[in-house]
Design a protein around this motif. Sequence first.
Motif, mmCIF file in Angstrom:
data_model
loop_
_atom_site.group_PDB
_atom_site.id
_atom_site.type_symbol
_atom_site.label_atom_id
_atom_site.label_comp_id
_atom_site.label_asym_id
_atom_site.label_seq_id
_atom_site.Cartn_x
_atom_site.Cartn_y
_atom_site.Cartn_z
ATOM 1 N N PHE A 92 0.810 -1.225 0.000
ATOM 2 C CA PHE A 92 0.000 0.000 0.000
ATOM 3 C C PHE A 92 0.843 1.275 0.000
ATOM 4 C CE2 PHE A 92 -2.586 -3.127 2.441
ATOM 5 C CZ PHE A 92 -3.446 -3.419 1.403
ATOM 6 N N ASP A 94 2.070 3.041 -2.235
ATOM 7 C CA ASP A 94 1.702 4.064 -3.211
ATOM 8 C C ASP A 94 0.321 4.662 -2.972
ATOM 9 O OD1 ASP A 94 4.061 3.649 -4.471
ATOM 10 O OD2 ASP A 94 3.279 2.152 -5.856
ATOM 11 N N CYS A 95 -0.410 4.164 -1.969
ATOM 12 C CA CYS A 95 -1.754 4.674 -1.728
ATOM 13 C C CYS A 95 -1.691 6.114 -1.231
ATOM 14 C CB CYS A 95 -2.474 3.824 -0.691
ATOM 15 S SG CYS A 95 -2.984 2.241 -1.303
ATOM 16 N N TYR A 96 -2.716 6.891 -1.603
ATOM 17 C CA TYR A 96 -2.686 8.307 -1.220
ATOM 18 C C TYR A 96 -2.834 8.519 0.276
ATOM 19 C CZ TYR A 96 -7.773 7.693 -1.339
ATOM 20 O OH TYR A 96 -9.020 7.231 -1.141
ATOM 21 N N ILE A 98 -1.494 6.639 2.754
ATOM 22 C CA ILE A 98 -0.490 5.940 3.556
ATOM 23 C C ILE A 98 0.786 6.784 3.568
ATOM 24 C CG2 ILE A 98 1.049 3.920 3.604
ATOM 25 C CD1 ILE A 98 -1.611 3.096 4.544
#
Lengths: 146, 111, 359
Positions: A92, A94-96, A98
Amino acid sequence: MLKVSKSPWLLHYDGSSCNGCDIEVLACLTPVYDVERFGVINTGNPKHADIFLITGGINAQNAPVVKQIYAQMPNPKVVVAVGICACNGGIFKDCYNIDGGVDTAIPVDIYVPGCAARPEAIIDGVVRAVALLDEKRKNMRKEAAQ
Amino acid sequence: MKDGQILSIGPGDLVPNALQIKHDGYRLVQICATRTKTGYDLIYSFAKEYTLVHFRLDIPENMEIMSISNIFEPAFLYENEIVDLFGVKINLISIDYKGQLYRIQKKTPFK
Amino acid sequence: MSTRSIVPFGPQHPVLPEPIHLDLVLEDEKVVEAVPSIGFVHRGLEKLVEKRDFNDYVYIAERICGICSFMHGMGYCEAAEHIMNVEVPERAKYLRTIWCEMSRIHSHLLWLGLLADAFGFESLFMQSWRLREKILDMFEYSTGGRVIFSVNKIGGQRRDMPDDMIRDFLSIFDGMEQELKTMAATFLEDYAVNTRLRGVGFLTEQQAHDLGAVGPFMRASGIALDTRKKGYAAYPNIEFEPITSTVGDCYARTDVRIHEIFQSIDIIRQAAAKIPQGEVAVPVKGFPNGEYMMRVEQPRGEAVYYLKANGTRFLDRVRVRTPTFANLPGMLETLKGCQLADVPILILTIDPCISCTER
């Protein structure tokens, strides 16, 4: 084999994990793996805890929660990041929502890799945390004596 | 309506259609938003027993639409989610979190 | 005169395995309203479709939740297969069914343990989790992983189970069934357990329908719906009926889930008897183009996967409606009017999975 001198209590907080590592931490506390044989007990109260187990990455909303729990724990204390998400964000990353691993919020002493981290690895992390706790306690005494 | 049928409707027809389908005994399954080039594509799914039907709503970016949370109570969670993540303007949500349901750092990431 | 006070509950709380925050409005000890705020576990993984191609996204779908990991992966794959008109080999369908039902048993046992923990029955908690370890051992034996095992791919399964392994599993299930019966008797007949579960947290059939509840939470209120009946994987060839109860309290939910464990064992036996020989995957060429809404029945209820593809490697949109999200309004309804001390049990009986809910 490490000699365990004290019975540390641990506190578990789920950062933003997918539950995979989470339930493996719980599985460690139940029959078959059973970390209670090392004297480890899971507690819900940060002021009772010596070892802080965190699963999952850090985001803006849980960072203050994690920092607050860490601040409430008495010294000496050890932080164990369980699973790849807690180590550096993992899949995760690359999640916005995290920010990254637990070390973006509080200092981490021991990193346990894996997705999901296996109970054997978690137990190994906890046993190492116990050794580190002893060391920190010794250093604290030394500092107090000076 | 047949299982899997998608009915394209205009923004003004949403509330009357929702009332009709509520009257027919359907339950709300989900509301989903998708970002398109010019606006949003909203899909409202309803089910009665094993039959699943959808309403499709294509709206331009700044259009305000009505909430159906006063017809289908659980809609308030889906609508707040869409407001938070997509920035669609939805009026008269029964429990309006005003963009505070998810409380994420980055506002409307899907916009 | 009663005084009103607001008690914040969570995100870190001794009885909560996962972070959820509720503001409980109390009149003395009675809860009059509960307002949830979520987002502690929100990662935004639906947005990752822009960075991972549709084949790689299977791994992300499996990490929506570590408990129903297999079913999330399968739901995503089946939706993609529908868009691409891929017919999965029969053997793969049966394998999916077997792993699905094993996931259901493991999830329900996990939940039973947490419930026992919530009402303070420590040894029952340990017993449930001890039995659950047998399922995890079978997962490890057949896939190599304990909780997240990535055996799904678009077009079939990555691994096959040899026939003698399936036979071994059946004999393990025979032994487990006996132990489960003993444990179920404690859950359903023990006096102390009954006093905690009976008569608390009612949800009527009408409320369950209006509030869009799903899964065992809904079935315990008397609605006989089970998405497996819609027929995905090998379920069209399996005989079973949704398990329901008409009472709608915490006891009914426990009762339904316990019987679902036995039903799952029965489904695995049927699947093992019917599983054909052959390939477990077909090669998939090209990129998806179109949209599909897939529904699967997870341990917690119906999950909805919406995929929209545009003919390139990257999908336009993946949307997952998880069962706990649908069950939240129902949970808030059951909380109204309960005692503060019952709150943990009421939250647990919907079997919340916050990680799913917030994605």
